[in-house]
Design a protein around this motif. Structure first.
Motif, PDB file in Angstrom:
ATOM      1  N   GLN A 176      36.604  -1.703  38.745  1.00  0.00           N
ATOM      2  CA  GLN A 176      35.231  -1.243  39.019  1.00  0.00           C
ATOM      3  C   GLN A 176      34.727  -0.351  37.881  1.00  0.00           C
ATOM      4  O   GLN A 176      33.585  -0.465  37.445  1.00  0.00           O
ATOM      5  N   LYS A 177      35.606   0.539  37.418  1.00  0.00           N
ATOM      6  CA  LYS A 177      35.214   1.470  36.352  1.00  0.00           C
ATOM      7  C   LYS A 177      34.855   0.672  35.079  1.00  0.00           C
ATOM      8  O   LYS A 177      33.859   0.947  34.415  1.00  0.00           O
ATOM      9  N   ASP A 181      31.539  -0.968  35.525  1.00  0.00           N
ATOM     10  CA  ASP A 181      30.446   0.015  35.404  1.00  0.00           C
ATOM     11  C   ASP A 181      30.173   0.351  33.938  1.00  0.00           C
ATOM     12  O   ASP A 181      29.019   0.445  33.511  1.00  0.00           O
ATOM     13  N   GLU A 182      31.259   0.533  33.186  1.00  0.00           N
ATOM     14  CA  GLU A 182      31.083   0.900  31.771  1.00  0.00           C
ATOM     15  C   GLU A 182      30.432  -0.231  30.982  1.00  0.00           C
ATOM     16  O   GLU A 182      29.558  -0.013  30.136  1.00  0.00           O
ATOM     17  N   SER A 230      31.571  -3.999  42.493  1.00  0.00           N
ATOM     18  CA  SER A 230      30.120  -4.147  42.453  1.00  0.00           C
ATOM     19  C   SER A 230      29.691  -4.286  40.988  1.00  0.00           C
ATOM     20  O   SER A 230      29.965  -3.396  40.177  1.00  0.00           O
ATOM     21  N   TYR A 231      29.066  -5.405  40.671  1.00  0.00           N
ATOM     22  CA  TYR A 231      28.615  -5.638  39.296  1.00  0.00           C
ATOM     23  C   TYR A 231      27.159  -5.194  39.183  1.00  0.00           C
ATOM     24  O   TYR A 231      26.354  -5.474  40.050  1.00  0.00           O
ATOM     25  N   GLY A 232      26.863  -4.491  38.126  1.00  0.00           N
ATOM     26  CA  GLY A 232      25.564  -3.826  37.997  1.00  0.00           C
ATOM     27  C   GLY A 232      24.391  -4.747  37.710  1.00  0.00           C
ATOM     28  O   GLY A 232      24.521  -5.978  37.648  1.00  0.00           O
ATOM     29  N   ASP A 242      28.542  -2.538  32.218  1.00  0.00           N
ATOM     30  CA  ASP A 242      27.141  -2.661  32.659  1.00  0.00           C
ATOM     31  C   ASP A 242      26.256  -1.639  31.957  1.00  0.00           C
ATOM     32  O   ASP A 242      25.135  -1.955  31.533  1.00  0.00           O
TER      33      ASP A 242
END
Lengths: 181, 195
Positions: B147-148, B151-152, B102-104, B154
């Motif tokens: 994913q991590k 998230d970072e 999931s891209y922010g 983003d």
């Protein structure tokens, strides 16, 4: 005919419409330039940074989802540009000296705010040390909360509050000096 | 009773009120738009050229197996018994439980890029669900690493939306996700032929 809203123009600009982006530029350039000028104290540098800000905004528009107002988003890019320039050799054109309290006092370069600057308060802000000046500009002039200003500047909220306290003291002193001359 | 003064002094309030009254807008000495417009033109030309190169970049992303996040999975896979055994071992995970990255909100990835990813997604999910538990775990661990990273990046983009480096890194994580999907999907094809 109904005038186009800002969000509609932003949407068109996101789609690559340079005309819509120019209209956004016309609307926001004064604030962006004012912010850059007050943070740098140097008109030529502020003009370059304003251009950099709008070019960066154009590149980043696809990622702008409207969570913050377009103006806030633009200001965040402008603050980043100013901070990046300060770290570069181009931004180190400021004279620094040590004040009575041992902290660095920075006076902007000679051409920063010339004698024609009409408002003494504006000139007094221009002579503040960088950190204090930043918070006066973002919080005092542009109305950002301490939290928002801290986020933009990448410092703790407590640091912002301490800088504002220091800025008030220095401004009072400098305004008294202005009045005495 | 003595009242202890609290908060800013009254003259501070007056001073800050004057500060707040300063004009927000300051006009630059010249029109800055022509310079900006020229740079936007250059940017558009560069983007167009990047756009033409995009399929090649995507293909390279799918083919080049040099991503450290995939190394573990690759090693595990190479040291395992033939892939047939993996397929026959079955699994208990439903394909729908295997979530894509999931891209922010700050991601600049376009709808076409996400559509390219989604085109591979169903096949990837079905294949992963049927992998042997050990291999599946490794694949999902790699997906979690990607994913991590997304998230970072983003979170960093929220602070610095104009950063070219961060946007490039985000595209890098997207390519890693595609590489992972591609490897898993391709491995199934190899298995079928090897029987």
């Amino acid at each position: 005919m109904r005038a186009e809203t800002e969000s509609e123009r932003v949407a068109r600009a996101r789609g690559g419409d340079a005309g819509a982006f120019e209209s956004l530029y016309r609307e926001h350039v004064g604030r962006v330039y004012g912010l850059c000028l007050r943070m740098t104290g140097q008109p030529a540098a502020a003009e370059d940074l304003t251009q950099d800000t709008f070019v960066s905004a154009w590149k980043s528009l696809p990622g702008y989802e409207g969570r913050s107002s377009f103006s806030t988003w633009l200001h965040r890019i402008a603050v980043n540009a100013v901070l990046a320039t300060r770290r570069s050799p181009r931004g180190r054109n400021e004279t620094s000296l040590t004040g009575e309290d041992g902290n660095d006092m920075e006076l902007v370069a000679e051409d920063a705010m010339d004698e024609a600057t009409p408002i003494d308060l504006e000139r007094a802000i221009g002579t503040l040390p960088t950190g204090a000046r930043d918070i006066v500009v973002l919080h005092g002039i542009y109305g950002y909360s301490h939290e928002e200003a801290a986020g933009m500047l990448g410092v703790a909220v407590g640091t912002c509050k301490a800088q504002l306290h220091r800025a008030r003291q220095l401004l009072r002193e400098r305004m008294r000096m202005e009045a005495a001359t | 009773m003595t009242t202890i003064p609290f908060g800013p002094r009254r003259d501070d309030d007056a001073l800050m009120a004057k500060v707040a009254e300063l004009p927000k807008d300051v006009a630059p000495s010249r029109d800055l738009w022509p310079g900006i417009a020229a740079r936007l033109g250059e940017e558009r030309r560069a983007t167009a050229s990047r756009g033409m190169g995009w399929p090649a970049a995507l293909a390279a992303g799918l083919l080049v197996a040099s991503v450290s996040a995939l190394l573990t999975w690759g090693l595990v896979r190479e040291s395992r018994t033939p892939p047939d055994a993996e397929v026959l071992a079955g699994g208990t995970v439903a394909p729908a439980d295997i979530r894509p990255v999931s891209y922010g909100a700050n991601s600049a990835l376009g709808a076409d890029q996400l559509a390219a990813r989604d085109a591979l997604l169903a096949e990837f999910q079905a294949r992963v669900a049927r992998l042997a538990p050990e291999t599946r775990e490794s694949v999902l661990a790699n997906l979690a690493i990607i994913q991590k990273a997304a998230d970072e990046i983003d979170a960093a983009l929220a602070r610095d939306p104009a950063s070219g480096l961060l946007n490039e890194l985000l595209v890098g994580t997207y390519q890693q996700e595609l590489q992972l999907y591609s490897k898993v999907v391709t491995a199934r094809d190899g298995t079928t032929r090897r029987t």
